[in-house]
Design a protein around this motif. Structure first.
Motif, PDB file in Angstrom:
ATOM      1  N   SER A 435     -30.504   4.617 -59.514  1.00 39.01           N
ATOM      2  CA  SER A 435     -31.726   3.827 -59.675  1.00 39.01           C
ATOM      3  C   SER A 435     -32.541   4.366 -60.853  1.00 39.01           C
ATOM      4  CB  SER A 435     -32.538   3.875 -58.378  1.00 39.01           C
ATOM      5  OG  SER A 435     -33.693   3.062 -58.472  1.00 39.01           O
ATOM      6  N   LEU A 436     -32.604   5.682 -60.978  1.00 40.17           N
ATOM      7  CA  LEU A 436     -33.333   6.286 -62.098  1.00 40.17           C
ATOM      8  C   LEU A 436     -32.636   6.000 -63.432  1.00 40.17           C
ATOM      9  CD1 LEU A 436     -34.372   9.689 -60.494  1.00 40.17           C
ATOM     10  CD2 LEU A 436     -35.919   7.856 -61.206  1.00 40.17           C
ATOM     11  N   ILE A 438     -31.140   3.210 -64.126  1.00 43.33           N
ATOM     12  CA  ILE A 438     -31.645   1.868 -64.445  1.00 43.33           C
ATOM     13  C   ILE A 438     -33.041   1.988 -65.047  1.00 43.33           C
ATOM     14  CG2 ILE A 438     -32.406  -0.343 -63.478  1.00 43.33           C
ATOM     15  CD1 ILE A 438     -30.215  -0.035 -61.340  1.00 43.33           C
ATOM     16  N   GLN A 439     -33.875   2.815 -64.424  1.00 40.04           N
ATOM     17  CA  GLN A 439     -35.269   2.947 -64.864  1.00 40.04           C
ATOM     18  C   GLN A 439     -35.351   3.494 -66.288  1.00 40.04           C
ATOM     19  OE1 GLN A 439     -37.505   1.721 -62.796  1.00 40.04           O
ATOM     20  NE2 GLN A 439     -39.336   2.178 -63.971  1.00 40.04           N
ATOM     21  N   GLY A 442     -34.718   0.792 -68.537  1.00 37.46           N
ATOM     22  CA  GLY A 442     -35.723  -0.267 -68.460  1.00 37.46           C
ATOM     23  C   GLY A 442     -35.079  -1.642 -68.295  1.00 37.46           C
ATOM     24  N   GLY A 443     -35.617  -2.626 -68.981  1.00 33.40           N
ATOM     25  CA  GLY A 443     -35.092  -3.994 -68.863  1.00 33.40           C
ATOM     26  C   GLY A 443     -33.600  -4.058 -69.146  1.00 33.40           C
ATOM     27  N   ALA A 444     -33.153  -3.281 -70.125  1.00 36.08           N
ATOM     28  CA  ALA A 444     -31.721  -3.268 -70.441  1.00 36.08           C
ATOM     29  C   ALA A 444     -30.904  -2.824 -69.234  1.00 36.08           C
ATOM     30  CB  ALA A 444     -31.453  -2.347 -71.627  1.00 36.08           C
ATOM     31  N   TYR A 446     -31.469  -3.404 -66.264  1.00 39.58           N
ATOM     32  CA  TYR A 446     -31.428  -4.463 -65.250  1.00 39.58           C
ATOM     33  C   TYR A 446     -30.409  -5.557 -65.601  1.00 39.58           C
ATOM     34  CZ  TYR A 446     -33.344  -7.329 -61.461  1.00 39.58           C
ATOM     35  OH  TYR A 446     -33.501  -8.048 -60.293  1.00 39.58           O
ATOM     36  N   THR A 447     -29.877  -5.489 -66.830  1.00 40.91           N
ATOM     37  CA  THR A 447     -28.879  -6.497 -67.216  1.00 40.91           C
ATOM     38  C   THR A 447     -27.463  -5.988 -66.974  1.00 40.91           C
ATOM     39  OG1 THR A 447     -28.524  -5.747 -69.485  1.00 40.91           O
ATOM     40  CG2 THR A 447     -30.421  -7.222 -69.088  1.00 40.91           C
ATOM     41  N   ARG A 448     -26.557  -6.928 -66.914  1.00 43.22           N
ATOM     42  CA  ARG A 448     -25.151  -6.587 -66.721  1.00 43.22           C
ATOM     43  C   ARG A 448     -24.474  -6.222 -68.042  1.00 43.22           C
ATOM     44  NH1 ARG A 448     -25.655 -11.337 -63.474  1.00 43.22           N
ATOM     45  NH2 ARG A 448     -23.868 -12.442 -64.358  1.00 43.22           N
ATOM     46  N   GLU A 453     -26.418  -0.840 -63.497  1.00 43.16           N
ATOM     47  CA  GLU A 453     -26.685  -1.668 -62.313  1.00 43.16           C
ATOM     48  C   GLU A 453     -25.444  -1.757 -61.424  1.00 43.16           C
ATOM     49  OE1 GLU A 453     -25.586  -5.027 -61.554  1.00 43.16           O
ATOM     50  OE2 GLU A 453     -24.185  -5.008 -63.238  1.00 43.16           O
ATOM     51  N   TRP A 456     -25.107   1.414 -59.383  1.00 49.38           N
ATOM     52  CA  TRP A 456     -26.089   1.407 -58.282  1.00 49.38           C
ATOM     53  C   TRP A 456     -25.583   0.529 -57.132  1.00 49.38           C
ATOM     54  CZ3 TRP A 456     -30.277  -2.357 -57.131  1.00 49.38           C
ATOM     55  CH2 TRP A 456     -31.334  -1.820 -56.382  1.00 49.38           C
ATOM     56  N   ARG A 457     -25.030  -0.628 -57.472  1.00 47.33           N
ATOM     57  CA  ARG A 457     -24.484  -1.504 -56.423  1.00 47.33           C
ATOM     58  C   ARG A 457     -23.293  -0.864 -55.721  1.00 47.33           C
ATOM     59  NH1 ARG A 457     -22.029  -5.681 -58.439  1.00 47.33           N
ATOM     60  NH2 ARG A 457     -22.472  -5.433 -60.649  1.00 47.33           N
ATOM     61  N   ASP A 458     -22.402  -0.293 -56.519  1.00 47.55           N
ATOM     62  CA  ASP A 458     -21.224   0.340 -55.913  1.00 47.55           C
ATOM     63  C   ASP A 458     -21.643   1.513 -55.025  1.00 47.55           C
ATOM     64  OD1 ASP A 458     -19.634  -1.463 -57.197  1.00 47.55           O
ATOM     65  OD2 ASP A 458     -18.729  -0.044 -58.598  1.00 47.55           O
TER      66      ASP A 458
END
Lengths: 613, 613
Positions: A435-436, A438-439, A442-444, A446-448, A453, A456-458
């Motif tokens: 999660s960090l 991703i943070q 930033g916005g990037a 949050y994109t695939r 991302e 984090w999902r896995d």
């Protein structure tokens, strides 16, 4: 080791090198008979080879396996071409059996090095889940199977010609295995003398089966929990009624040659948040889709004795739990490597000068900002701490199997008490690390367009499968710390105290004192939790206990790494000190909030009326 | 209010009812002139109508909008039919303008009730993001635009005939707006006397624009930050050089009639982790794809004065930050409602009796297990705490605009200091709530058969957009707590002390003392952080400060809710007490770990060498 050819490999290899050599001293293992063919060079060559394949075959296939989910066609599961290529590359490397005996295709590799290679693969692409399960499955057969079962089933699995699964859950029985209804009845006259093992007909439905069906292998060996009915048709309602069966997708002869299809049928695939490249299936056994040898019921071969299924399965489960710690830490490392590289490259903002910001100056890489460094240090502490913990457990597995009797006993005891932490701590905190990551992007992030991302999902699965966080917590506080009148906790305490003393000797006094206080707090909390002897009081807060225990263990690991770093001129040594300092400043102080409710046996979560939720 | 027709609505409506009426006493607002047409009945009718539309149109479209991502075709963005239906239903309800003046299509609804209606919509499906942005955009024009700009642009936006965006970020300037390079040059002779506002030609690239392009509306009103070059062609490098422009996708006349296409071109869509139903675009202004009125450059109309762009945009930004708190809390509520319903229904395992588990007994609903109740209580505390915080802020907005001068001043001051918390706290902790919802559902929660994984993905954006967590932290510790010599912090302290006193009066002494101690700790920490007066020392740990501050505020809100519950026979009252008890037992004790590093100005994250990461 060499430095690796991608951002990820360049980050991973030095970390593993420090941990294996400067910290765990794996080279010393080569003085033991089992490992005498090995040397630091053979270890390094193997990890370099793994890194090469991971960079070339796994990293490029990772996002693709996420986007092109396996799908059902005519009862089979189709996977994309890249998954096949990654699978074949892994098979060709012949590395799955590495830690096993030569008779199983192995090369007597220490588990510590073996799991280090898995960290490389798991960080580079999660197609490895079937491999982990296959190894765990085969290892169970090596431990509990007959000679024929080992030769016929385990050998092809370890060669990764076939893969293996574990079939436990049913829709009404997830964590509650006593409630399974899958049944096994003797398969006619002479069933007890089948060369592959006592032969039964299996009927029932199983779910959550990773690698339960796909086109990546010519056979899949299911290990299935089922109950053998008594003569009056009733079954033992408890876990004592559970037996374990080998149920191959395709029946085989004594030479492992493929025969006809067994009655194992794919019902559906799950569509998941993550791990999309690994098909997760619901299977039906014995619904009559196939009629092997002319009659209904999937053919299964008993492993060990009737009623011994759960105990044997726990052999596989414990191995799998350590592998979850490996997988979770690996994803943590993958996210950290991405975020660190991005933070060094991406320019944004300016440092705050005494006179305010000077916007005529060029923007700086975001790694110059304290809050970005904080997020990177946290990821480092979680991901590298998890990695160290998993490798430490692997090193204990080596002592358990090849150490002196005293070493083996110590290792067994430490593994008992640490396994819930090795499974749960990286699962929880490397999720936070991802999660960090991703943070930081930033916005990037949050994109695939970026992998963070996906990591984090896995990662989110790891707190669920192979025993949820809550199950690990009950295992720790309900069983492990109480076994042999607290002997396991005492054994862990000896290790922790050893690190505290070593830290004091080299001047890390503040951290040594902090860990000493934290360990005492953990012991007192354990006593207070059980002071009334009532599980209903002690276990209400088992999960906060697990969290507090985990952070104390992580602090100990970080301090022990820092002690090793103090004596080392390794390029990773400054990082070990930095991660340790971060952990003691920002993380260890969290334990009070978790342990406080445990110590006072806070009853709110037991007593609260569900209607008020 | 009625009880709502879905699991989600049945959970939401009573919670909102308690908070609006039993806690915030919104009915008292009807004694003010602006709200005199309203009554409790009109409030309830409106929320019931919102719930009806949300249940019928939004809930069914949510998963679909996640699966069928908008795509580009011939420079346009195509969205699925269900998104159109949800969009139209929302438009037909005429609710977007509800809190505005009659001349803008409004009905003088208090913001507290207005945001409660948004919670209902946002929990039911995130197609609402364009609506929130459109309201924020129109509200900015109502505040800063000319009469003509209000009539021509804001009125159609508030009728939701058109939608609005905010165009701030550029690839080299995300959080660092001083670095934008989009330019605005006067559009020929007479440009200053255009009836729609001083007319400029805009050239540049903007990114991260939610609702930047789609087929859901006939026009999109972009509010664009750009710099007007000096006569020598240079620009002011600081934020003082930033001006704000209305740039409609389709040019319009003074009667809001559509004319020719403006030179605004879709470059690409982002493919995101979540919020997949809301297209997020990169746009180019003035690349010559269109040549409005015969020449290049997108036509834009100046809002307010040159150089005043960022200040005006912050009007929109502050509103948007409160809306993020609303959105985050809404997703928290959606996940909690799902997990709670599942836990009451799903049977698994048995309670532990003194004699061990009796497997002949039927399995129990998992809500009987203490650890599941812990996870539900945590979700309740996060999601309902966030909801209360957002509604409290909305109630302050009402005081700010319609209260007595003293009330308005108090509200403004509290909003200044609370906005970073209203934005950040629900974003962080409702993400944890959504993760716990997945955990309660176990393997099922990891599949896309249930919505909880989608809530978690959608939620992850909220810590990033409209100012990241780190930006909120710098705003709080770097500006807000220092404004007017700490007057804002003092004003918040008056409110907190009021709650503490009230709690003591009704016998909640332990919690009152705990909050009192926590508030003092926060104050002392603030002083210690700034004791050297050096921002480079004070702000290293701004994010842990934000986290500690947020938990203290949440504890205060929960205690204040519990005080209200003590005097209430509302069906939600027992839940308010339970959530408060949970928060004080499990959550408030966390603040020490966050505030400790702030108080001692821990410098590790500033001083650590990036090469050691």
């Amino acid at each position: 080791m060499t430095t690796g050819k991608t951002v990820l490999q360049r980050k991973l290899l030095p970390v593993l090198d420090f941990m294996l050599h400067d910290w765990l001293k794996v080279e010393e293992l080569t003085s033991r008979n089992r490992f005498e063919e090995h040397s630091r060079e053979t270890f390094d060559e193997l990890l370099n080879a793994a890194s090469e394949v991971a960079a070339n075959k796994f990293e490029p296939a990772y996002r693709l396996s996420d986007e092109q989910e396996p799908y059902m066609a005519d009862g089979e599961v189709v996977t994309p071409k890249e998954s096949h290529l990654a699978f074949e590359a892994y098979r060709d490397l012949g590395i799955l059996a590495a830690s096993h005996d030569v008779e199983f295709g192995g090369m007597h590799l220490p588990r510590a090095v073996d799991l280090a290679s898995r960290i490389i693969f798991a960080a580079s692409g999660h197609n490895l889940v079937p491999a982990m399960l296959t190894d765990a499955n085969a290892s169970l057969l090596v431990e509990h199977g007959t000679e024929t079962q080992k030769r016929v089933f385990a050998v092809p699995e370890l060669a990764f010609r076939w893969t293996g699964t574990m079939c436990l859950s049913e829709s009404q029985a997830g964590s509650s295995l006593a409630d399974i209804t899958t049944s096994a009845v003797p398969d006619g006259a002479g069933h007890e003398s089948d060369p592959l093992g006592p032969r039964y007909r299996i009927t029932g439905n199983k779910m959550w089966i990773s690698g339960g069906e796909y086109d990546l292998t010519e056979n899949i060996i299911h290990l299935v929990l089922a109950k053998i009915p008594h003569e009056d048709g009733t079954v033992d309602p408890s876990t004592k009624g559970i037996s374990l069966f080998i149920v191959p997708k395709v029946l085989v002869d004594e030479e492992s040659r493929l025969l006809e299809r067994n009655d194992v049928t794919l019902v559906s695939l799950n569509h998941k948040l993550g791990h999309r490249g690994t098909p997760n299936a619901a299977l039906t056994f014995g619904d009559g889709t196939h009629t092997p040898r002319g009659s209904r019921g999937a053919i299964g071969y008993l492993v060990g004795s009737p009623g011994d299924g759960l105990r044997q399965m726990f052999h596989m489960m414990n191995a799998a739990r350590i592998e979850i710690g490996v997988a979770a830490s690996s994803l943590g490392m993958a996210g950290f490597a991405t975020a660190l590289d991005y933070a060094k490259d991406r320019r944004q903002g300016r440092p705050r000068a005494a006179t305010g910001k000077d916007s005529s100056q060029p923007q700086v890489p975001i790694i110059e900002h304290a809050d970005v460094k904080r997020m990177l240090l946290a990821q480092k502490a979680y991901a590298e701490g998890g990695t160290a913990l998993a490798l430490y457990a692997a090193r204990l597995l080596d002592d358990q199997s090849t150490g002196s009797p005293a070493e083996a006993e110590r290792a067994s005891v430490l593994l008992e008490i640490l396994t819930p932490i090795v499974k749960s701590w990286p699962s929880e905190w490397c999720l936070e690390a991802n999660s960090l990551a991703i943070q930081v992007l930033g916005g990037a992030g949050y994109t695939r367009d970026w992998p963070v991302e996906m990591y984090w999902r896995d990662q989110r699965l790891n707190m669920i499968h192979e025993g949820t966080h809550g199950i690990q917590a009950l295992d720790l506080l309900g069983r492990k710390v109480r076994m042999d009148a607290g002997a396991h906790l005492g054994a862990l305490g000896v290790e922790v105290r050893g690190t505290i003393d070593a830290a004091k000797r080299i001047g890390l006094r503040a951290e040594a004192d902090a860990l000493s206080g934290a360990w005492d707090e953990l012991l007192v909390t354990t006593v207070q939790a059980w002071s009334t002897g009532d599980p209903a009081e002690a276990l209400v807060n088992a999960t906060p206990y697990l969290q507090g225990f985990g952070h104390v263990v992580a602090a100990w690991i970080h301090l022990d790494l820092a002690v090793a770093a103090t004596h080392s001129d390794h390029s990773e040594a400054p990082g070990r000190i930095a991660a340790m300092k971060y952990f003691f400043a920002y993380e260890l102080p969290r334990i009070g909030a978790w342990l406080g409710v445990v110590a006072r046996r806070e009853a709110l979560c037991r007593d609260v009326n569900p209607d008020s939720l």
